[in-house]
Design an enzyme around this catalytic site. Structure first.
Site, PDB file in Angstrom:
ATOM      1  NE  ARG A 140      -3.256 -18.054 -19.470  1.00 42.21           N
ATOM      2  CZ  ARG A 140      -3.183 -16.905 -18.772  1.00 42.21           C
ATOM      3  NH1 ARG A 140      -2.113 -16.630 -18.076  1.00 42.21           N
ATOM      4  NH2 ARG A 140      -4.183 -16.044 -18.788  1.00 42.21           N
ATOM      5  CB  THR A 141      -4.280 -18.174 -26.619  1.00 43.63           C
ATOM      6  OG1 THR A 141      -5.068 -18.915 -25.682  1.00 43.63           O
ATOM      7  CG2 THR A 141      -4.559 -18.695 -28.020  1.00 43.63           C
ATOM      8  CE  LYS A 199      -5.243   4.498 -39.329  1.00 39.75           C
ATOM      9  NZ  LYS A 199      -4.175   4.385 -40.348  1.00 39.75           N
ATOM     10  NE  ARG A 248      -8.448 -15.628 -27.432  1.00 42.48           N
ATOM     11  CZ  ARG A 248      -8.070 -16.014 -26.214  1.00 42.48           C
ATOM     12  NH1 ARG A 248      -7.919 -15.133 -25.249  1.00 42.48           N
ATOM     13  NH2 ARG A 248      -7.837 -17.277 -25.970  1.00 42.48           N
ATOM     14  CG  HIS A 291      -9.916 -21.595 -26.739  1.00 44.79           C
ATOM     15  ND1 HIS A 291      -8.895 -21.658 -27.669  1.00 44.79           N
ATOM     16  CD2 HIS A 291      -9.437 -20.813 -25.719  1.00 44.79           C
ATOM     17  CE1 HIS A 291      -7.863 -20.929 -27.244  1.00 44.79           C
ATOM     18  NE2 HIS A 291      -8.172 -20.425 -26.076  1.00 44.79           N
TER      19      HIS A 291
END
Length: 304
Positions: A57-58, A86, A107, A135
């Site tokens: 959703r975010t 890497k 995030r 959040h």
């Protein structure tokens, strides 16, 4: 009245006026979010999306918000598709993507990452969740949902239910509700109580909070049941998780006679029964949609 925050790191960085500004602007954005109107206000602008932790959703609502405003997005949905595999470090990644874009959404599973990143780049940074920390954009859409459905946030009694220890959404939301003078109850197993530092901050702000282990204690007077998932991925000890998995299950039988709406940041597992979905109680899908106009309001305000 305007909005002058360069970065969105913590809801604690907001004033009540900042929040009210975004909620008002989100309401203006809603017809665009519903495809009833068009906007190109961010045409030519690019949003960088750096999701080191899983999201549905975010991530998708930020992408939708940017595109609804005429902009575009670049980035990755998991670290495994970036040069992190890497061995590239976070600092190098964000400095490069910051050169390509007009704002960054990040995030990460480590608390404090978003604030660190904001010091590394010149473009605005939006915290889309940092471990068990904050959040803030979820909190804004939560407040918007309450305001759109129930009216004045100040008059509400909100019961936060479930994982209050590791749940970053409830940490942010409790601080924001305190700004509006809303009443709060915390419902959780003893192992998942709200962190002491949050309780201390709320007490310092003059907020009295009821704590209980029994959800039935709040059903008769709560306006909102804000339910959270018991987050397996946050538990350092799997056995601790198994002991309290499924501690609360909200179903239509439990809610009978209550006037509360049920909200959830999603995803859910077994904490809300599907028989709540199509009742007047269940508002979590509506809540998820409101993430689009709220994030549109933030992007419009931050990308110059």
């Amino acid at each position: 009245m305007g909005f002058n925050l360069k970065n969105i790191i913590s809801i604690k960085d907001f004033s009540k006026g900042d929040i009210e500004y975004i909620l008002k602007l989100a309401e203006e954005m809603e017809p665009i979010a519903r495809s009833q109107e068009k906007s190109n206000v961010l045409s030519g602008s690019i949003l960088g999306m750096l999701f080191y932790e899983a999201s549905t959703r975010t991530r998708l609502s930020f992408e939708t918000a940017m595109k609804r405003l005429g902009g575009s997005t670049v980035g990755f949905a998991e670290a495994g598709t970036s040069s992190a595999v890497k061995g590239e470090n976070l600092t190098d990644t964000v400095r490069i993507v910051g050169e390509y874009t007009d704002a960054l959404v990040i995030r990460h599973n480590m608390e404090g990452t978003a604030r660190y990143v904001a010091e590394m780049v010149d473009v605005p940074v939006i915290n889309a969740g940092d471990g068990a920390g904050q959040h803030p954009t979820q909190t804004l859409l939560d407040l918007y949902t309450m305001k759109r459905i129930l009216g004045d946030i100040e008059e509400l009694h909100v019961a936060l239910v479930g994982d209050l220890k590791y749940g970053r959404t409830v940490h942010s939301l409790s601080y924001a509700l305190a700004m509006f003078g809303a009443r709060m109850s915390f419902v959780s197993p003893p192992e998942l109580k709200m962190p002491r530092e949050v309780l201390h901050d709320l007490a310092a702000a003059g907020v009295n909070v009821q704590e209980t282990e029994d959800i039935r204690d709040v059903l008769s007077y709560a306006d909102v049941l804000y339910v959270t998932r018991i987050q397996k991925e946050r538990f350092p000890d799997p056995q601790e998780y198994l002991k309290i998995k499924g501690a609360y299950t909200i179903d239509s039988r439990l809610l009978k006679g209550s006037e509360a709406i049920v909200m959830h940041p999603l995803p859910r597992v077994d904490e809300i029964s599907h028989d709540v979905d199509n009742t007047p109680y269940g508002r979590y899908f509506q809540q998820a949609f409101y993430g689009v106009p709220v994030r549109m309001a933030l992007l419009k305000s931050m990308i110059k």
